[in-house]
Design an enzyme around this catalytic site. Structure first.
Site, mmCIF file in Angstrom:
data_model
loop_
_atom_site.group_PDB
_atom_site.id
_atom_site.type_symbol
_atom_site.label_atom_id
_atom_site.label_comp_id
_atom_site.label_asym_id
_atom_site.label_seq_id
_atom_site.Cartn_x
_atom_site.Cartn_y
_atom_site.Cartn_z
ATOM 1 N N ASP A 31 -1.170 -56.925 34.604
ATOM 2 C CA ASP A 31 0.110 -57.646 34.666
ATOM 3 C C ASP A 31 0.275 -58.705 33.577
ATOM 4 O O ASP A 31 1.376 -59.242 33.417
ATOM 5 C CB ASP A 31 0.285 -58.298 36.045
ATOM 6 N N ARG A 56 2.666 -43.857 39.536
ATOM 7 C CA ARG A 56 2.566 -44.614 40.784
ATOM 8 C C ARG A 56 2.615 -43.727 42.030
ATOM 9 O O ARG A 56 3.529 -43.803 42.853
ATOM 10 C CB ARG A 56 3.630 -45.716 40.813
ATOM 11 N N CYS A 82 8.845 -50.767 39.484
ATOM 12 C CA CYS A 82 8.831 -50.771 38.031
ATOM 13 C C CYS A 82 8.352 -49.440 37.478
ATOM 14 O O CYS A 82 7.442 -48.819 38.020
ATOM 15 C CB CYS A 82 7.888 -51.864 37.533
ATOM 16 N N ARG A 141 13.101 -60.445 39.649
ATOM 17 C CA ARG A 141 12.312 -59.832 40.717
ATOM 18 C C ARG A 141 10.971 -60.536 40.877
ATOM 19 O O ARG A 141 10.396 -60.549 41.962
ATOM 20 C CB ARG A 141 12.048 -58.351 40.405
ATOM 21 N N LYS A 200 3.783 -63.690 44.176
ATOM 22 C CA LYS A 200 4.616 -62.581 44.665
ATOM 23 C C LYS A 200 3.767 -61.543 45.381
ATOM 24 O O LYS A 200 4.109 -61.086 46.469
ATOM 25 C CB LYS A 200 5.338 -61.942 43.467
ATOM 26 N N ASN A 201 2.649 -61.187 44.735
ATOM 27 C CA ASN A 201 1.870 -60.067 45.253
ATOM 28 C C ASN A 201 0.990 -60.417 46.449
ATOM 29 O O ASN A 201 0.292 -59.559 46.972
ATOM 30 C CB ASN A 201 1.055 -59.413 44.133
HETATM 31 N N1 EPU Z 1 -2.976 -45.223 42.643
HETATM 32 C C1 EPU Z 1 -3.145 -43.912 42.989
HETATM 33 N N2 EPU Z 1 -2.727 -43.502 44.212
HETATM 34 C C2 EPU Z 1 -2.190 -44.352 45.114
HETATM 35 C C3 EPU Z 1 -2.039 -45.711 44.772
HETATM 36 C C4 EPU Z 1 -2.445 -46.107 43.516
HETATM 37 O O1 EPU Z 1 -3.611 -43.100 42.201
HETATM 38 O O2 EPU Z 1 -1.856 -43.902 46.227
HETATM 39 C C5 EPU Z 1 -3.407 -45.660 41.306
HETATM 40 C C6 EPU Z 1 -2.236 -46.172 40.455
HETATM 41 O O3 EPU Z 1 -1.522 -45.120 39.873
HETATM 42 C C7 EPU Z 1 -2.950 -47.040 39.451
HETATM 43 C C8 EPU Z 1 -4.148 -47.595 40.260
HETATM 44 O O4 EPU Z 1 -4.250 -46.794 41.415
HETATM 45 O O5 EPU Z 1 -3.450 -46.274 38.413
HETATM 46 C C9 EPU Z 1 -4.016 -49.014 40.678
HETATM 47 O O6 EPU Z 1 -2.727 -49.263 41.214
HETATM 48 P P1 EPU Z 1 -2.539 -50.186 42.485
HETATM 49 O O7 EPU Z 1 -2.325 -49.318 43.666
HETATM 50 O O8 EPU Z 1 -3.608 -51.212 42.541
HETATM 51 O O9 EPU Z 1 -1.179 -50.858 42.120
HETATM 52 P P2 EPU Z 1 -0.162 -51.375 43.187
HETATM 53 O O10 EPU Z 1 -0.914 -51.773 44.402
HETATM 54 O O11 EPU Z 1 0.962 -50.430 43.288
HETATM 55 C C10 EPU Z 1 -0.331 -53.918 42.544
HETATM 56 C C11 EPU Z 1 0.658 -54.944 42.094
HETATM 57 C C12 EPU Z 1 1.084 -54.623 40.667
HETATM 58 C C13 EPU Z 1 -0.160 -54.631 39.787
HETATM 59 C C14 EPU Z 1 -1.198 -53.647 40.326
HETATM 60 C C15 EPU Z 1 -2.507 -53.661 39.588
HETATM 61 C C16 EPU Z 1 1.725 -55.548 44.170
HETATM 62 C C17 EPU Z 1 2.944 -55.555 44.998
HETATM 63 N N3 EPU Z 1 1.806 -54.936 42.988
HETATM 64 O O12 EPU Z 1 0.375 -52.665 42.467
HETATM 65 O O13 EPU Z 1 1.965 -55.644 40.254
HETATM 66 O O14 EPU Z 1 0.188 -54.276 38.478
HETATM 67 O O15 EPU Z 1 -1.469 -53.928 41.704
HETATM 68 O O16 EPU Z 1 -3.075 -54.921 39.657
HETATM 69 O O17 EPU Z 1 0.712 -56.102 44.558
HETATM 70 C C18 EPU Z 1 3.876 -56.568 39.269
HETATM 71 O O18 EPU Z 1 3.673 -57.551 39.991
HETATM 72 O O19 EPU Z 1 4.731 -56.557 38.349
HETATM 73 C C19 EPU Z 1 3.073 -55.365 39.495
HETATM 74 C C20 EPU Z 1 3.377 -54.193 38.982
#
Ligand code: EPU
Length: 435
Positions: A319, A129, A124, A412, A30-31
């Site tokens: 995850d 976030r 989620c 999802r 998915k990701n």
């Molecule tokens: N963060 C910030 N500011 C930002 C963006 C992120 O502070 O602008 C922080 C977040 O709050 C968190 C950390 O950075 O503490 C890491 O979050 P990341 O941005 O890596 O998460 P994401 O990119 O929103 C992806 C996956 C998630 C997975 C995380 C961590 C996708 C679409 N989603 O999310 O997957 O948990 O990386 O590996 O790639 C899921 O598939 O159910 C899911 C939640």
């Protein structure tokens, strides 16, 4: 059309018996599929993607792209996306609010059209976030950023310019978004403290095949030199297997399997989990693209307890933290699970306690799990994609019947999960209130 809100899963628990057997195949990630679809905005012509999972988030990304004027054709696990004549810079509110990954479309859209407008993305509820890394990155690339009551308006009428961006937090979607934005920017962009996840690396590798100039993918420093619109040159984009799905199937097999082989996976991407399973005493045969979990265990059949701390790749993935907690309820002794990436990602544990688990919260990020405790079936509400699957696993190992509501949140992330689980012997049905 069936109303998804009315559907629920009913699981007949195995009461701790280890009876599952056969093969279960892992779908595409998915990701990776989500940013891959957004990457179509970097292309002059069509982008053909294969091994795309047939899940709700992918449908939403398709709707998002169609909503801004792209043509999206989906057939099974194949998706072809072609740019329309007029591409809008406004990401529709209703769709964006339904999934967090909508944010990855903002980078390539801004780079292509010189502006983008979008609301705060949904997704989620696993923590705050924020999107500060995105807004700051766009400013560094020369864009103006304005925040109104309900939208962010980003403008770069003369195009984005290459920049030095150091991510305060390693972020998967921010790294992907800025790789894509930088592909069409003027000059060189350097991303530091970039995410190392295999999905990020594979996305960059595919874009390179199509003409992007990227160096260092899979390392913390990625350099991108801007170029013109890309062309797939007839090369399909094949999405890698979903390591989170694979890991969840392995945990289930370790708990309830007699002899289960998880196929179509990349064991190399599963290092942290395989190490944990080995340590806990689970017997496995690790192949090139499969992992066989044998019913018997080392060390008198007990599962060794352990401490788990979530970490960016290649550490233990956040995850699979929730399915791992279910696993540890069956270990003989005390384990600690420490969630370090998201602050609200242990809330699901309250329901496991109701099922009979002995879990003690230490603070908002840490729980102590005392095993081994038998679980009993309950009525549950899926809180998010991954905890939803953890509840399915808990239901399967429980005594009695478990009912899981709110399964849109499981759909999802996992395609036809009940059919695939049934193929290895799980007694699970999807029912609907109207049925
Ligand atoms: N963060 C910030 N500011 C930002 C963006 C992120 O502070 O602008 C922080 C977040 O709050 C968190 C950390 O950075 O503490 C890491 O979050 P990341 O941005 O890596 O998460 P994401 O990119 O929103 C992806 C996956 C998630 C997975 C995380 C961590 C996708 C679409 N989603 O999310 O997957 O948990 O990386 O590996 O790639 C899921 O598939 O159910 C899911 C939640």
């Amino acid at each position: 059309m069936k109303d998804k809100d009315n559907e629920f899963f009913v699981i007949k628990g195995l009461g701790g018996k280890k009876t599952l057997s056969g093969e279960i195949a892992v779908n595409g990630a998915k990701n990776e599929a989500l940013p891959a679809m957004a990457a179509s905005l970097l292309f002059r012509g069509e982008l053909a993607i294969s091994n795309v999972p047939e899940i709700e988030d992918i449908a939403r990304m398709g709707e998002l792209l169609e909503g801004i004027g792209m043509k999206v054709e989906r057939e099974g696990s194949n998706t072809v996306i072609t740019p329309g004549k007029n591409i809008s810079s406004t990401i529709p509110d209703a769709i964006s609010k339904r999934f967090r990954a909508s944010i990855v479309a903002t980078g390539p859209l801004l780079a292509r059209t010189g502006k983008v407008s979008f609301p705060h993305p949904g997704g989620c509820v696993i923590g705050a976030r924020p999107i500060d890394l995105f807004l700051e990155g766009y400013k560094k690339m020369g864009a103006s950023v304005e925040e109104t009551d309900h939208a962010y308006e980003i403008q770069a009428p003369k195009g984005l310019v290459g920049a030095e961006i150091f991510f305060r937090n390693q972020s998967v979607t921010a790294t992907e978004t800025f790789i894509m934005a930088a592909v069409l920017a003027n000059g060189k962009t350097v991303l530091r403290n970039a995410a190392l996840e295999p999905e990020v690396e594979h996305l960059a590798k595919y874009l390179k095949i199509c003409g992007a100039k990227i160096k260092g993918e899979g390392t913390p420093t990625i350099e991108i030199t801007g170029t013109k619109l890309l062309s797939s040159r007839g090369e399909k984009y094949a999405i890698i297997p979903d390591r989170i799905e694979a890991a969840s199937f392995l945990l289930l097999s370790a708990l309830a399997g007699k002899d289960v082989t998880v196929t179509h996976c990349v064991p190399e991407h599963l290092g942290a989990l395989l190490e944990a399973l080995e340590y806990s005493g689970i017997k496995m045969e690790i192949g090139k693209t499969s992992v066989r979990v044998l019913g018997e265990r080392y060390k008198n059949g007990d599962i060794m307890p352990m401490n788990i701390k979530t970490h960016e790749y290649p550490g233990f993935p956040t995850d699979i933290q929730a399915p791992m907690t279910v696993f540890l309820t069956q270990a003989s002794g005390e384990s600690i699970v420490f969630e370090t990436i998201f602050e609200g990602r242990l809330n699901y544990a309250a329901e496991l306690i109701r099922m009979g688990a002995n879990i003690l919260p230490m603070d908002t990020n840490r729980i102590i799990i005392k095993g081994q405790t038998p679980l009993s079936g309950k009525n549950l509400e899926s809180p998010d994609i991954r905890a939803g699957l953890a509840y399915i696993i808990a239901g399967i190992i429980s005594e009695g019947e478990t009912v899981i509501h709110n399964i849109y949140l499981i759909d999802r992330g996992y395609a036809k999960i009940e059919e695939r689980l049934r193929s290895i012997g799980v007694k699970i049905e999807r029912r609907s209130h109207e049925a």
